[in-house]
Structure formats: structure tokens, C-alpha cells
Design an enzyme around this catalytic site. Structure first.
Site, PDB file in Angstrom:
ATOM      1  N   ASP A 232       0.871  -1.177   0.000  1.00 15.38           N
ATOM      2  CA  ASP A 232       0.000   0.000   0.000  1.00 15.38           C
ATOM      3  C   ASP A 232       0.913   1.235   0.000  1.00 15.38           C
ATOM      4  O   ASP A 232       1.393   1.681   1.037  1.00 15.38           O
ATOM      5  CB  ASP A 232      -0.901  -0.017   1.240  1.00 15.38           C
ATOM      6  CG  ASP A 232      -1.902   1.120   1.249  1.00 15.38           C
ATOM      7  OD1 ASP A 232      -1.671   2.122   0.556  1.00 15.38           O
ATOM      8  OD2 ASP A 232      -2.907   1.012   1.973  1.00 15.38           O
ATOM      9  N   GLU A 325       1.358   2.459  13.121  1.00 21.21           N
ATOM     10  CA  GLU A 325       0.335   2.399  12.077  1.00 21.21           C
ATOM     11  C   GLU A 325      -0.810   1.606  12.685  1.00 21.21           C
ATOM     12  O   GLU A 325      -0.898   0.399  12.534  1.00 21.21           O
ATOM     13  CB  GLU A 325       0.892   1.727  10.816  1.00 21.21           C
ATOM     14  CG  GLU A 325       0.023   1.966   9.590  1.00 21.21           C
ATOM     15  CD  GLU A 325      -1.161   1.007   9.520  1.00 21.21           C
ATOM     16  OE1 GLU A 325      -2.190   1.276  10.198  1.00 21.21           O
ATOM     17  OE2 GLU A 325      -1.048   0.001   8.820  1.00 21.21           O
ATOM     18  N   GLU A 334     -10.568  -2.326  15.340  1.00 19.44           N
ATOM     19  CA  GLU A 334      -9.471  -3.055  15.987  1.00 19.44           C
ATOM     20  C   GLU A 334      -8.993  -2.385  17.271  1.00 19.44           C
ATOM     21  O   GLU A 334      -8.268  -2.993  18.050  1.00 19.44           O
ATOM     22  CB  GLU A 334      -8.280  -3.284  15.054  1.00 19.44           C
ATOM     23  CG  GLU A 334      -8.592  -4.209  13.897  1.00 19.44           C
ATOM     24  CD  GLU A 334      -7.368  -4.514  13.047  1.00 19.44           C
ATOM     25  OE1 GLU A 334      -7.353  -5.585  12.413  1.00 19.44           O
ATOM     26  OE2 GLU A 334      -6.429  -3.688  13.017  1.00 19.44           O
ATOM     27  N   HIS A 475      -5.397  -0.023   1.219  1.00 21.14           N
ATOM     28  CA  HIS A 475      -5.906  -1.315   1.681  1.00 21.14           C
ATOM     29  C   HIS A 475      -7.051  -1.150   2.680  1.00 21.14           C
ATOM     30  O   HIS A 475      -7.754  -2.105   2.974  1.00 21.14           O
ATOM     31  CB  HIS A 475      -4.769  -2.150   2.308  1.00 21.14           C
ATOM     32  CG  HIS A 475      -4.380  -1.742   3.692  1.00 21.14           C
ATOM     33  ND1 HIS A 475      -3.585  -0.635   3.959  1.00 21.14           N
ATOM     34  CD2 HIS A 475      -4.682  -2.272   4.905  1.00 21.14           C
ATOM     35  CE1 HIS A 475      -3.418  -0.525   5.257  1.00 21.14           C
ATOM     36  NE2 HIS A 475      -4.062  -1.498   5.859  1.00 21.14           N
TER      37      HIS A 475
END
Length: 527
Positions: A232, A325, A334, A475
């Protein structure tokens, strides 16, 4: 969630969590005594499973004409020779006669290969051969067994063993729960000293036990997901450009990389001039990251630590920069930002910064009748059958896909801005009013969500990127919330609504998103 109070704040001591008090010490002792008498031992020559070492040895004498004690004595086997013999017999599964008839001289099991257990936790390997030979030579020292126990006795012993196992599992569960409560208390004692953190607020992700969080980290142990993220270019080159174009931010600094993966961000930081980088990840990919760091001769600058940031201790008291990240679908999926904030509150030095430091979440209206027909209206008539009830199951599943920018029918609107250096954990769950200005007269069939990322604080060369439909694909794609039925809108109209984003209590890494438009309200799941 455990509650903690700062004793320096109100003069009270922290609440100690209530721990189980069920006489576990006595129970464990009882279980140990009982379990020592009850084993499951596989015969050396057949697949018969017997209840103890003495019964197994007597079975070998009766059924296979093999006396283990005689063989030990005949060849004067020491502990290592005994272990090799047992593993040899288990691996070869030969006849007893071939072993008992061996003459003096080199023995077929006299190889270091037979020191490796064939069966895990083999009770025969846990038996002292000197104790076996303490008897009269006609059987094991524990005393010969006249015959196999009757069926009733076997069933009784099996039931007793099952009861003991269940009690042991219950006691172990209580002990693990107590240990977890104490860990949460200890974390609270440390973190409550930091005024940036709400008192007693560890957060549901930090409070997850390692076994409860295993599925999340296991998903990042696969190479495919890391290849996708590295490929990406929008993502990876933005981080690279931020660090390489702003070397003054990193020169001689101590950097923490939370969720380092393959260590690409750590290596960028090292090349940008960082004095030391500490890379942390719980997933198995960290072992490959160690090889990657060595292959690039950066092991003198980068230190890797396996574990959750909430569970480990860093080799330094403070760091100057935290990079990560952490972004998921719709930015907050998440809940990895929770871990970054945990690290910030515990380790970030005064004047330091988290990067990226600013983030936006935006919404826009979508008009795509074909998409709605394919996913929602489809259920009204399936080969002539009414399956409309399936809409209630299909609708709450938010989609993650690349949205055609030609289907946008409104201007975007920012619903939340997050400053990673200032935001509190509680602010990652929020409700917000919004207004989308329509650009076309049509039917609104969905709402799309995406996010923008900014590397801003202290940067002479600022870097940003967007995951929106009009920008280069990433992504993360976009998150699509389909409406149950199309909503007519007019060009120039300001469509007002509210959005609520919260963690799923059953799984704090997933999200529940509730959208209200006009008189309609729908809750979606990202999981």
C-alpha cells in the site's frame, strides 16, 4: 472495569480487587495427592492404555513376557540408558523377545536420538529406574499387580479422575482471574499518576487477558497481511516521507514503535536519525522482524520486544516519539489506538509526540441503486420466494469496499477529529451530529465512511493522506453503511443526521455504529 483512585488525590488507598477465597491451597494439595496415584500410561508394545506405571509393567510381563526390571538389571542401565530404552521401545514397537534376548555388547538403543521423548509427558520417563529395581526382580518395586481391575473399579476411578480434573480447572480459572485483577490494579496504580489519563480508566482493550486477545494478534502472524500493507504505497510512503523529510524531528531521539510488524517504520526512524528505536509487537511476525533488522545492519539501533505494550516493560523510562500504524477500517476498528494511548500515557516524555498526530473521520452520501438491489432488495424475491427476513441479518453488516466516486451524491462532512497527543480514551467512543449537502437529486442508498491522516506537529514538511473514494486506493478502502430502503434527496438539500460509535462490549476490538437519518435508525457492526 476495575475502579482505581489516586491516594495522592483524595487521601484514600486504592481499592484492592476482591479475590477468590475458596480454600484453593488445600484443594490443590488434595488434587496433587490424588493425581499422583492416577496416571494414563500406554503399553510399550501395544496400544493398551493403563492406569499406572505398576499396572503397565505387570501388563508387559503378563501379556508380552517382557520384564522391564530384568532388562535394566541385565544391561546395568543408568538413567540415560533407561530413557533411551523406553523411547527405543516406543519408536520401534518391536517384539519383546527381540529385546529380552539381546546378548551383552552394543545395544540398539545406545544412540543420542533416543533421548528425545516419543510421547509427551510419558509417565515411564518420569519414573526413577532405581526405584523400579528396588524390588525382588519379579516385577516393579511398587509391588506386582495380580490382575487387571474389574470394570466397576475402572469406571469408579475414571469418574473420580474426571471430578478431580473439573475441580482443578475451576481452581485454575479462579487463580487466573485473581492474577488478572492484580495486573489491572498494578497498571492502575502506575497510570493514575499521569494526569492526562482519566482516573481508573484502563480501557477494555488493556484489560483483555492475553488468551482473550490471541485471535487478533494471530491474524498479524501471517505474511500476506504484511505484504498487503507494505504494498500500500499511500500508507507506507506517507510514513517514509514524513520521517525522511523531517529528520530534525528524529535526530538523536528515542522512538517507540507500537505494533511494529515487519519493522518498516522502525527502520525508517533509524535511517531518519533516531538514536534508539524500541519496536514492540505481540504477533509471531516479530521473529521475522528480528531477521530483517539484522539483515539491514540496524540491530545496534533497533531493539525488538515481543509482547503486548500493556504487558511488557520498556528498557527506558521515557521515549521522545511514538510511531504506530494503528488505523483500522473506519479508523477505529481493531481499537489499536487504545494501545498507543496506553503507551503515550506511560512512556511519552514531556514535549514528545505521537505520530500520526491528527486524524479525521468523514461521511458522505451514496446513490447506487444497483448496489442496493444486489445486497438488500435482492432478498425481496429470490427465485420467486420471499426472503425479506434476511434483510435484518444482512443490513447490520457494514461493508468494506472500494466505492465508485461517481456514486457520491453529497459533499463530505467531518464527524470527528482526533488529536493523538491530547485525546482521552473515553473520547474514542462518541456521538456526533452531521449535515451533508446534497449535490444531486436522486435516492440516497448508503452512507460511506473514510478517514484522513496528518503528520503535522513540529514538521517543516507536513505529510497527509486520505482514504476517501476520490483519492488513491488504499488497503483500508472505505466503509459502506447500506440503508434499508432508499431515501429521496434533492440537490442543495442539507441532509441532517446523527452518528454514534462505540466499542462492542463483547469484543472491544470491534465497533457498533448507529446512524440516524430523518426518522430512520440503524446499528451496524464492524467485526
Amino acid at each position: 472495569m476495575a475502579e482505581h483512585r489516586d491516594p495522592h488525590h483524595d487521601g484514600e488507598v486504592d481499592d484492592v480487587p476482591e479475590l477468590s477465597d475458596s480454600g484453593d491451597d488445600e484443594q490443590w494439595q488434595c488434587l496433587d495427592e490424588e493425581d499422583s496415584d492416577d496416571q494414563h500410561v500406554t503399553c510399550l508394545f501395544c496400544d493398551r492404555l493403563l492406569n499406572s506405571v505398576p499396572i503397565t509393567l505387570q501388563h508387559c510381563i503378563t501379556e508380552h513376557q517382557f520384564n522391564l526390571v530384568d532388562v535394566i538389571r541385565k544391561h546395568n542401565l543408568d538413567d540415560y540408558g533407561y530413557i533411551k530404552l523406553i523411547n527405543f521401545l516406543r519408536s520401534k514397537k518391536g517384539s519383546a523377545a527381540g529385546v529380552t534376548g539381546l546378548p551383552e555388547g552394543p545395544l540398539p538403543w545406545d544412540s543420542e536420538d533416543f533421548l528425545r521423548p516419543v510421547l509427551q509427558d510419558d509417565p515411564l520417563l518420569q519414573t526413577d529406574p532405581e526405584e523400579l529395581c528396588g524390588g525382588d526382580g519379579e516385577g516393579p518395586a511398587q509391588g506386582p499387580v495380580s490382575g487387571a481391575p474389574d470394570q466397576g473399579a475402572v469406571l469408579q476411578r475414571a469418574q473420580s479422575a474426571e471430578d478431580r480434573a473439573q475441580r482443578a480447572e475451576e481452581a485454575l480459572a479462579r487463580a487466573m482471574d485473581d492474577l488478572h485483577k492484580l495486573k489491572v490494579l498494578a497498571q492502575g496504580l502506575v497510570l493514575n499518576a499521569d494526569t492526562r489519563r482519566a482516573p481508573g480508566s484502563l480501557g477494555p482493550v488493556a484489560e483483555l487477558r492475553e488468551d482473550e486477545d490471541d485471535a487478533y494478534f494471530s491474524s498479524y502472524g501471517h505474511y500476506g497481511i504484511h505484504q498487503e500493507m507494505l504494498k500500500d504505497k499511500v500508507r507506507t510512503e506517507s510514513y517514509r516521507d514524513f520521517m525522511y523529510r523531517n529528520p530534525e524531528v528524529f535526530k538523536d531521539k528515542v522512538v517507540l514503535d507500537v505494533g511494529c510488524g515487519t519493522c518498516i517504520l522502525s527502520m525508517f526512524a533509524a535511517r531518519a536519525g533516531a538514536a534508539k528505536v524500541i519496536a514492540v509487537d505481540q504477533s509471531e511476525i516479530i521473529y521475522q522482524a528480528m531477521d530483517i533488522v539484522r539483515a539491514n545492519q540496524l540491530e545496534d539501533k533497533i531493539t525488538l520486544i515481543k509482547g503486548r505494550i500493556e504487558d511488557i516493560s520498556l528498557p527506558v523510562e521515557k521515549v521522545d516519539i511514538i510511531i504506530s500504524e494503528w488505523m483500522g477500517y473506519f479508523l477505529l476498528f481493531e481499537s489499536m489506538l487504545d494501545s498507543v494511548l496506553y503507551a503515550r500515557d506511560l512512556y511519552l516524555a514531556d514535549g514528545g509526540s505521537v505520530y500520526p498526530d491528527l486524524c479525521n473521520i468523514s461521511l458522505a452520501a451514496i446513490g447506487n441503486a444497483q448496489k442496493h438491489q444486489d445486497h438488500i432488495a435482492f432478498w425481496d424475491d429470490v427465485y420467486g420466494f420471499n426472503m425479506a427476513c434476511m434483510k435484518k441479518a444482512a443490513l447490520p453488516e457494514a461493508g468494506v469496499e472500494t466505492v465508485d466516486p461517481a456514486t457520491l451524491i453529497s459533499e463530505p462532512t467531518v464527524i470527528q477529529t482526533i488529536d493523538c497527543n491530547r485525546v482521552c480514551l473515553s473520547e474514542l467512543e462518541f456521538a456526533s451530529d452531521f449535515c451533508m449537502k446534497m449535490t444531486r437529486t436522486t435516492d440516497c442508498t448508503a452512507i460511506v465512511g473514510y478517514f484522513d491522516i496528518f503528520f503535522d506537529k513540529g514538521c517543516g514538511n507536513k505529510v497527509s493522506f486520505s482514504t476517501g473514494p476520490k483519492d488513491t486506493k488504499t488497503h483500508w478502502k472505505q466503509t459502506l453503511f447500506l440503508l434499508e430502503s432508499p431515501l429521496p434527496v434533492q440537490a442543495g438539500e442539507e441532509l441532517q443526521g446523527t452518528i454514534k460509535v462505540i466499542k462492542n462490549k463483547k469484543d472491544p476490538r470491534s465497533l457498533l455504529v448507529t446512524l440516524s437519518l430523518r426518522d430512520r435508525k440503524q446499528t451496524y457492526m464492524l467485526q
